[in-house]
Every structure is written in structure tokens, then in C-alpha cells.
Design a protein around this motif. Structure first.
Motif, PDB file in Angstrom:
ATOM      1  N   GLY A 239      66.328  -3.855 -41.857  1.00  0.00           N
ATOM      2  CA  GLY A 239      64.981  -3.825 -41.263  1.00  0.00           C
ATOM      3  C   GLY A 239      64.671  -5.057 -40.430  1.00  0.00           C
ATOM      4  O   GLY A 239      63.814  -5.016 -39.552  1.00  0.00           O
ATOM      5  N   HIS A 240      65.381  -6.155 -40.700  1.00  0.00           N
ATOM      6  CA  HIS A 240      65.069  -7.383 -39.965  1.00  0.00           C
ATOM      7  C   HIS A 240      66.177  -7.793 -38.997  1.00  0.00           C
ATOM      8  O   HIS A 240      66.257  -8.953 -38.581  1.00  0.00           O
ATOM      9  CB  HIS A 240      64.699  -8.500 -40.950  1.00  0.00           C
ATOM     10  N   CYS A 250      56.752  -7.874 -36.415  1.00  0.00           N
ATOM     11  CA  CYS A 250      57.207  -7.349 -37.719  1.00  0.00           C
ATOM     12  C   CYS A 250      56.395  -8.030 -38.820  1.00  0.00           C
ATOM     13  O   CYS A 250      55.951  -9.171 -38.646  1.00  0.00           O
ATOM     14  CB  CYS A 250      58.683  -7.649 -37.902  1.00  0.00           C
ATOM     15  N   CYS A 252      57.410  -9.448 -41.274  1.00  0.00           N
ATOM     16  CA  CYS A 252      58.098 -10.628 -41.806  1.00  0.00           C
ATOM     17  C   CYS A 252      57.741 -11.886 -41.017  1.00  0.00           C
ATOM     18  O   CYS A 252      58.101 -12.986 -41.414  1.00  0.00           O
ATOM     19  CB  CYS A 252      59.604 -10.409 -41.772  1.00  0.00           C
ATOM     20  N   CYS A 257      61.896  -6.789 -34.774  1.00  0.00           N
ATOM     21  CA  CYS A 257      62.760  -6.321 -35.872  1.00  0.00           C
ATOM     22  C   CYS A 257      62.818  -4.791 -35.892  1.00  0.00           C
ATOM     23  O   CYS A 257      61.887  -4.115 -35.459  1.00  0.00           O
ATOM     24  CB  CYS A 257      62.204  -6.754 -37.222  1.00  0.00           C
TER      25      CYS A 257
END
Ligand SMILES: [Zn+2]
Length: 375
Positions: A239-240, A250, A252, A257
Motif C-alpha cells: 500500500g505504501h 496517503c 501515512c 502511495c
């Protein structure tokens, strides 16, 4: 191959385990077939079958058609002789499953419950779990334990949740979460657990990449049927991976991402969080959803192609979105083929078997795996 005529306890245990696994994998077999395949005498097999049967692990189930001599008795595994529970904790809900030795879901429940890192929350969840088991027809079964899946990174000794962006917790001792649960608990990352569930009934697959497309994007890597976790337990955090420099924000903190383009939310945001409605509208060729979908699978195709280039093994699409992909897998494959360097046919890609609660099932399977190992 089995060893014979020895008193060595280890060898006896090995033989017993091999016989059990043979029955487990055969679905239905006979003493004669076991003897033929494992090369061991009928009396030795009979001895092991007797104890396995006394422990409720196998039983007789009718007879095979005669091929001349006496009809052979059919032997099967009693899959529900032991049961494992799986608990999947997410930001907004909890799911509980009861799973038999074959990895079949016997019963499941999903409850909306916002995660809180508090003793009250953990006590409450333990209460729901115990009540679910107590109120089920399996309350008197032998429960092996509870597998708990978490959207976060678990330490290699399984004692600490190192980091969960989704649940907003860091360096949390696992024992805090389970002190009200009266069963043995094992923790697992949610995508790793889901990958385990997918591998369980697949004899032919040894290496897989599981791409989890839920409200966050994650994944897992299985190499030679073993989870590959990396040096920091962060392997499979697909996912990143950045696919768009300076792209969409994102959660995060980074930009561009995979998660920002391929999470289930990208789709369900257009239908007030209801993913099923998104797919209903898409299947009715609703313009807005068709546009969103086109963009979505374009990005997804980049991710899948990159994973294939890096790992050169089968890739399984799972998570919330994966559950709806049976009807759309050809569109996804078409989208991938334009990036293709080596192969035109996208045979390596498939949709998940478990459409429901794969993380909870995979977590429950951790106990089952341990149990089968020691039979
Ligand atoms: Zn990110």
C-alpha cells in the motif's frame, strides 16, 4: 515414506502425523490405500488409526465399492473435532469466525465497533467473543485458541504491535489486548492472515503474493509456503509503494502511495461508504462509477505488473474489493496486458477464494496449523 518396526518415539510420532496428513489431504481413503501410498504394513497403520480414532480425529465413513475382495472401509478426518476461533480487529468493526480443521467457516459474525485502545474496549470485545462461542452449537467442542488479526505490524516474537497507522497505536503489548480472553491467543498481521487462508487449500501453489484491497491496501508474501516478513516485519506493505510522484495524499503522510489509488475507499467514497452499492451501480453501467472504475483498474494494473516483475509468482487479489472481482477480473487482466514485458496471458492472477472474513480465518488457521503439526 514411513519407518517401520522401531520403538523410537520420534519415529512413531512422525508416522502417526504422516498418516493423519495423508487422510487429511485425501478427503476419503482406506487402510489399503494408505499402505500402498506410504509403504507401511497394515498392522502398523491399524495401530495408528485406532489412536487417531479414539481421539476423535478420524472416523469410518461407509465402504468403498468392492474391487474383488472384501470392501475397504472408508476413512475420513473429522474436521470439526477441534475448532479454532479467529478475531479480526479493524478500525470500525470486529469479525469473529469459528473454523474447523479443514479451514471451513462454521459460524461468523461482524459487529460495528469503533476501535479504542482502552481496557474497556478490550474487555468488551472479549465478552462478545466468549458469548459468541458459548451461544454456538460448538460450545462443547475443543477450542484450540483464538487467532487475532490486526491491521498493523506485529513484532517477530508476536508479543508487541509495533505500529498500526489504521488503529493509531504504537509499541502496544499484545497481552494488554487479550487479558480478558480465556483462550490461548496468537497475533498476526491482517494481510498475512488472509494470505494464509488463501494458501490453505491450494496444493499447487507454493509461492504467492496476496494483495489485500480493503479500506487500506496491504499484502503478504508467501515463499515456499512460508510467510516472508522481511527484516523489520514490514514485507508486503504494498500500500505504501509510491506509484505517482507528488500524487494523491496517503494516510501515512506520504504522497502518491498505492493506498491512495487502490484502497476500497477510492470506490466506496462515491456511494457513501457502501462498496456493494458501488459494484451494483458499476454493473448497471452508471457513468460516475464506470469512470472511477476505469481509473482504479489502471492504477491497480501498474501495481500488479510491478509485483509480478518483482516476484514472478501467482498473485491473488483479495480484501473487500477482491470479494467483488470475479465478474471483473478480465477487465483487470486487459488493463495489465498493456504494461506487459514478458507475457501476454495473465494466468498468474486470480481472485481470492475466501470472499468473507479471510483475515479472521487465516488467524484462526494459525492454531490449526500448530495443532496438525503436533498430531
Ligand atoms: Zn502511504
Amino acid at each position: 515414506m514411513l519407518y517401520e518396526k522401531t520403538t523410537n518415539i520420534e519415529v512413531r510420532k512422525y508416522n502417526r502425523n504422516t498418516i493423519y496428513r495423508f487422510i487429511y489431504n485425501s478427503k476419503k481413503t482406506s487402510k489399503q490405500e494408505i499402505a500402498k501410498n506410504l509403504g507401511v504394513s497394515l498392522p502398523t497403520i491399524a495401530q495408528h488409526l485406532k489412536t487417531l480414532s479414539e481421539e476423535g480425529l478420524i472416523s469410518e465413513d461407509g465402504e468403498f465399492k468392492s474391487t474383488g475382495g472384501r470392501k475397504a472401509k472408508a476413512i475420513v478426518c473429522v474436521k470439526d473435532s477441534r475448532i479454532s476461533a479467529g478475531l479480526d480487529i479493524t478500525q470500525n468493526h470486529i469479525s469473529i469466525v469459528l473454523v474447523d480443521l479443514g479451514g471451513n467457516i462454521l459460524k461468523n459474525i461482524r459487529i460495528e465497533k469503533h476501535f479504542e485502545n482502552s481496557d474497556e474496549y478490550y474487555k468488551n470485545v472479549a465478552g462478545i467473543l466468549c458469548e459468541f462461542i458459548e451461544n454456538s452449537e460448538f460450545r462443547n467442542s475443543k477450542i484450540l485458541g483464538v487467532g487475532i488479526s490486526i491491521p498493523g505490524i506485529i513484532s517477530s516474537d508476536k508479543k508487541e504491535i509495533i505500529d498500526s497507522h489504521v488503529l493509531h497505536i504504537k509499541n502496544t503489548r499484545c497481552e494488554e489486548l487479550i487479558k480478558h480472553i480465556p483462550y490461548e491467543c496468537i497475533f498476526c498481521n491482517d494481510a498475512n492472515a488472509a494470505g494464509k487462508a488463501e494458501l490453505w487449500n491450494e496444493d499447487s501453489e507454493k509461492n504467492i503474493i496476496y494483495l489485500s484491497l480493503s479500506n487500506s491496501v496491504g499484502g503478504s508474501i508467501y515463499y515456499n509456503e512460508k510467510m516472508y516478513l522481511g527484516d523489520n516485519e514490514r514485507a508486503g506493505e504494498f500500500g505504501h509503494m509510491v506509484i505517482m510522484p507528488n500524487g494523491k495524499q496517503c494516510y501515512c503522510g506520504q504522497k502518491g502511495c498505492v493506498d491512495a489509488y487502490c484502497s476500497a475507499k477510492v470506490l466506496s467514497d462515491s456511494t457513501k461508504g457502501k462498496l456493494s452499492e458501488f459494484f451494483t451501480l458499476l454493473n448497471n453501467s452508471n457513468k460516475e462509477q464506470v469512470e472511477i472504475w476505469k481509473d482504479y483498474i489502471n492504477k491497480l494494473a501498474i501495481v500488479i505488473n510491478n509485483l509480478r516483475m518483482a516476484f514472478d509468482c501467482n498473485i491473488i487479489l483479495g480484501g473487500y474489493v477482491g470479494a467483488y472481482l470475479d465478474e471483473h477480473i478480465d477487465e483487470v487482466k486487459n488493463s495489465i496486458s498493456k504494461y506487459n514485458t514478458f507475457e501476454i496471458d495473465i494466468k498468474y492472477l486470480r481472485v481470492c477464494h475466501y470472499k468473507l472474513e479471510s483475515s479472521a480465518v487465516g488467524a484462526a488457521l494459525l492454531h490449526i496449523e500448530d495443532f496438525i503439526k503436533q498430531i
